[in-house]
Design a protein around this motif. Structure first.
Motif, PDB file in Angstrom:
ATOM      1  N   UNK A 109      61.008  41.247  44.456  1.00  0.00           N
ATOM      2  CA  UNK A 109      63.293  41.326  43.741  1.00  0.00           C
ATOM      3  C   UNK A 109      63.551  41.300  44.722  1.00  0.00           C
ATOM      4  N   UNK A 110      64.796  40.784  44.355  1.00  0.00           N
ATOM      5  CA  UNK A 110      66.223  40.954  45.779  1.00  0.00           C
ATOM      6  C   UNK A 110      66.856  39.520  45.738  1.00  0.00           C
ATOM      7  N   UNK A 111      68.116  39.349  46.179  1.00  0.00           N
ATOM      8  CA  UNK A 111      68.737  37.980  45.442  1.00  0.00           C
ATOM      9  C   UNK A 111      68.196  37.086  46.481  1.00  0.00           C
ATOM     10  N   UNK A 112      68.304  35.488  46.340  1.00  0.00           N
ATOM     11  CA  UNK A 112      68.188  34.641  46.797  1.00  0.00           C
ATOM     12  C   UNK A 112      68.388  34.606  48.768  1.00  0.00           C
ATOM     13  N   UNK A 113      69.629  34.367  48.860  1.00  0.00           N
ATOM     14  CA  UNK A 113      70.093  34.833  49.851  1.00  0.00           C
ATOM     15  C   UNK A 113      69.632  36.219  50.849  1.00  0.00           C
ATOM     16  N   UNK A 114      69.729  37.222  49.790  1.00  0.00           N
ATOM     17  CA  UNK A 114      69.512  38.728  50.851  1.00  0.00           C
ATOM     18  C   UNK A 114      70.812  38.820  51.037  1.00  0.00           C
ATOM     19  N   UNK A 115      71.950  38.129  50.188  1.00  0.00           N
ATOM     20  CA  UNK A 115      73.281  38.707  50.615  1.00  0.00           C
ATOM     21  C   UNK A 115      73.652  40.305  50.417  1.00  0.00           C
ATOM     22  N   UNK A 116      72.676  40.360  49.225  1.00  0.00           N
ATOM     23  CA  UNK A 116      73.372  41.748  48.471  1.00  0.00           C
ATOM     24  C   UNK A 116      71.956  42.461  47.847  1.00  0.00           C
ATOM     25  N   UNK A 117      71.933  44.082  48.728  1.00  0.00           N
ATOM     26  CA  UNK A 117      70.566  44.161  48.693  1.00  0.00           C
ATOM     27  C   UNK A 117      70.113  44.852  47.454  1.00  0.00           C
ATOM     28  N   UNK A 118      69.096  44.787  46.234  1.00  0.00           N
ATOM     29  CA  UNK A 118      68.440  44.720  45.478  1.00  0.00           C
ATOM     30  C   UNK A 118      69.074  46.254  44.970  1.00  0.00           C
ATOM     31  N   UNK A 119      69.672  46.226  43.388  1.00  0.00           N
ATOM     32  CA  UNK A 119      69.974  47.664  42.990  1.00  0.00           C
ATOM     33  C   UNK A 119      68.797  48.526  42.828  1.00  0.00           C
ATOM     34  N   UNK A 120      68.936  49.631  42.442  1.00  0.00           N
ATOM     35  CA  UNK A 120      68.232  51.292  42.355  1.00  0.00           C
ATOM     36  C   UNK A 120      67.876  51.021  40.951  1.00  0.00           C
ATOM     37  N   UNK A 121      67.098  51.689  41.429  1.00  0.00           N
ATOM     38  CA  UNK A 121      65.668  51.538  39.513  1.00  0.00           C
ATOM     39  C   UNK A 121      65.983  52.415  39.339  1.00  0.00           C
ATOM     40  N   UNK A 122      66.054  53.293  38.667  1.00  0.00           N
ATOM     41  CA  UNK A 122      65.193  54.614  37.691  1.00  0.00           C
ATOM     42  C   UNK A 122      64.171  54.498  37.372  1.00  0.00           C
ATOM     43  N   UNK A 123      63.045  54.259  37.452  1.00  0.00           N
ATOM     44  CA  UNK A 123      61.456  53.558  37.403  1.00  0.00           C
ATOM     45  C   UNK A 123      60.826  54.946  35.493  1.00  0.00           C
ATOM     46  N   UNK A 124      62.036  55.981  36.037  1.00  0.00           N
ATOM     47  CA  UNK A 124      61.797  57.444  34.841  1.00  0.00           C
ATOM     48  C   UNK A 124      62.322  56.888  33.663  1.00  0.00           C
ATOM     49  N   UNK A 125      63.887  55.797  33.713  1.00  0.00           N
ATOM     50  CA  UNK A 125      63.365  55.110  32.330  1.00  0.00           C
ATOM     51  C   UNK A 125      63.529  53.399  32.338  1.00  0.00           C
ATOM     52  N   UNK A 126      62.867  52.991  33.662  1.00  0.00           N
ATOM     53  CA  UNK A 126      62.612  51.479  33.444  1.00  0.00           C
ATOM     54  C   UNK A 126      61.432  51.235  33.594  1.00  0.00           C
ATOM     55  N   UNK A 127      60.726  51.950  34.005  1.00  0.00           N
ATOM     56  CA  UNK A 127      58.834  51.641  34.451  1.00  0.00           C
ATOM     57  C   UNK A 127      58.447  51.659  33.151  1.00  0.00           C
ATOM     58  N   UNK A 128      57.059  51.263  33.546  1.00  0.00           N
ATOM     59  CA  UNK A 128      55.756  51.300  32.065  1.00  0.00           C
ATOM     60  C   UNK A 128      54.914  52.844  32.205  1.00  0.00           C
ATOM     61  N   UNK A 129      54.450  53.059  31.072  1.00  0.00           N
ATOM     62  CA  UNK A 129      53.928  53.848  30.426  1.00  0.00           C
ATOM     63  C   UNK A 129      52.434  53.672  30.259  1.00  0.00           C
ATOM     64  N   UNK A 130      51.092  54.238  30.440  1.00  0.00           N
ATOM     65  CA  UNK A 130      50.266  53.437  30.020  1.00  0.00           C
ATOM     66  C   UNK A 130      49.295  54.239  29.240  1.00  0.00           C
ATOM     67  N   UNK A 131      48.165  53.899  28.375  1.00  0.00           N
ATOM     68  CA  UNK A 131      47.420  54.542  27.374  1.00  0.00           C
ATOM     69  C   UNK A 131      46.329  54.166  27.702  1.00  0.00           C
ATOM     70  N   UNK A 132      45.229  54.683  28.077  1.00  0.00           N
ATOM     71  CA  UNK A 132      43.331  54.271  27.619  1.00  0.00           C
ATOM     72  C   UNK A 132      43.160  54.762  27.140  1.00  0.00           C
ATOM     73  N   UNK A 133      41.761  53.945  26.346  1.00  0.00           N
ATOM     74  CA  UNK A 133      41.180  54.265  24.982  1.00  0.00           C
ATOM     75  C   UNK A 133      39.353  53.621  25.657  1.00  0.00           C
ATOM     76  N   UNK A 134      38.564  54.300  26.763  1.00  0.00           N
ATOM     77  CA  UNK A 134      37.585  54.443  26.418  1.00  0.00           C
ATOM     78  C   UNK A 134      35.983  53.721  25.260  1.00  0.00           C
ATOM     79  N   UNK A 135      35.810  52.449  25.773  1.00  0.00           N
ATOM     80  CA  UNK A 135      34.859  52.611  24.573  1.00  0.00           C
ATOM     81  C   UNK A 135      33.485  52.981  25.391  1.00  0.00           C
TER      82      UNK A 135
END
Length: 200
Positions: free
Chosen positions: A22-48
């Motif tokens: 991820x990042x800009x095409x021309x690398x002119x700007x750094x990628x924005x800071x990401x709050x993983x607690x707010x936007x990151x994934x969560x996962x739930x598993x179920x086994x058979x």
């Protein structure tokens, strides 16, 4: 070794590894800071559970959140595992860690155990007849050849149970020149070993 599974709107692609940046095409700007607690994934598993003597357990993966394409890994990776419809299939009994990473490199993981369904198989009624007919024969495992374990003796069979399971499963026992075991016989031995190689 891990294989990565790339998801797009929860649709699974083929097995393989994928590099996501991820990042800009021309690398002119750094990628924005990401709050993983707010936007990151969560996962739930179920086994058979896996049927005794087989590697047919399943792990259903439910993912919420995350940004963009998601990469899913399982560790350790079962030998014949497949991943489709957000489910790992052909999973052997064992302990696993499933990790999900989104395109912002926000990651989460969860542990899961796939067990086997006991069959309560009997050594005396089901396993011993297989061994006596195919292994404990003259000049082989009948006690007449001092170089080979004596499968007439249950204690010796129990001490070598894991090796017997491995070799009957990979087709090296019985040896070349002897008829192959039937799949049901191979599974019976595997189940007996998995359930503790009991004197029953």
């Amino acid at each position: 070794m891990k294989n990565n599974y790339l998801l797009n709107t929860l649709a699974a692609f083929a097995l393989g590894s994928f590099l996501i940046g991820c990042g800009s095409d021309d690398d002119s700007d750094p990628p924005p800071m990401v709050d993983c607690n707010a936007t990151g994934p969560t996962v739930t598993l179920a086994a058979t559970n896996s049927a005794c003597g087989q590697d047919n357990g399943e792990i259903a993966v439910t993912i919420t959140g995350g940004t963009g394409n998601l990469t899913v890994t399982i560790d350790p990776q079962p030998a014949n595992v497949d991943f489709s419809n957000n489910t790992f299939t052909n999973v052997e009994p064992g302990n696993y860690v499933v990790e999900v990473t989104d395109q912002d490199n926000c990651a989460t993981s969860s542990n899961v155990t796939v067990e086997f369904t006991p069959s309560n198989i009997s050594y005396s009624a089901e396993v011993d007849p297989i061994i006596q007919a195919n292994c404990a024969i003259p000049n082989c495992h009948d006690g007449s050849n001092a170089a080979l374990p004596n499968w007439m003796d249950l204690v010796t069979v129990q001490a070598n149970a894991v090796n017997i399971k491995t070799r009957t499963k990979d087709g090296t026992m019985p040896p070349a020149g002897r008829p192959d075991l039937q799949e049901a016989e191979i599974q019976a031995i595997a189940c007996w070993v998995d359930e503790g190689a009991q004197d029953n």
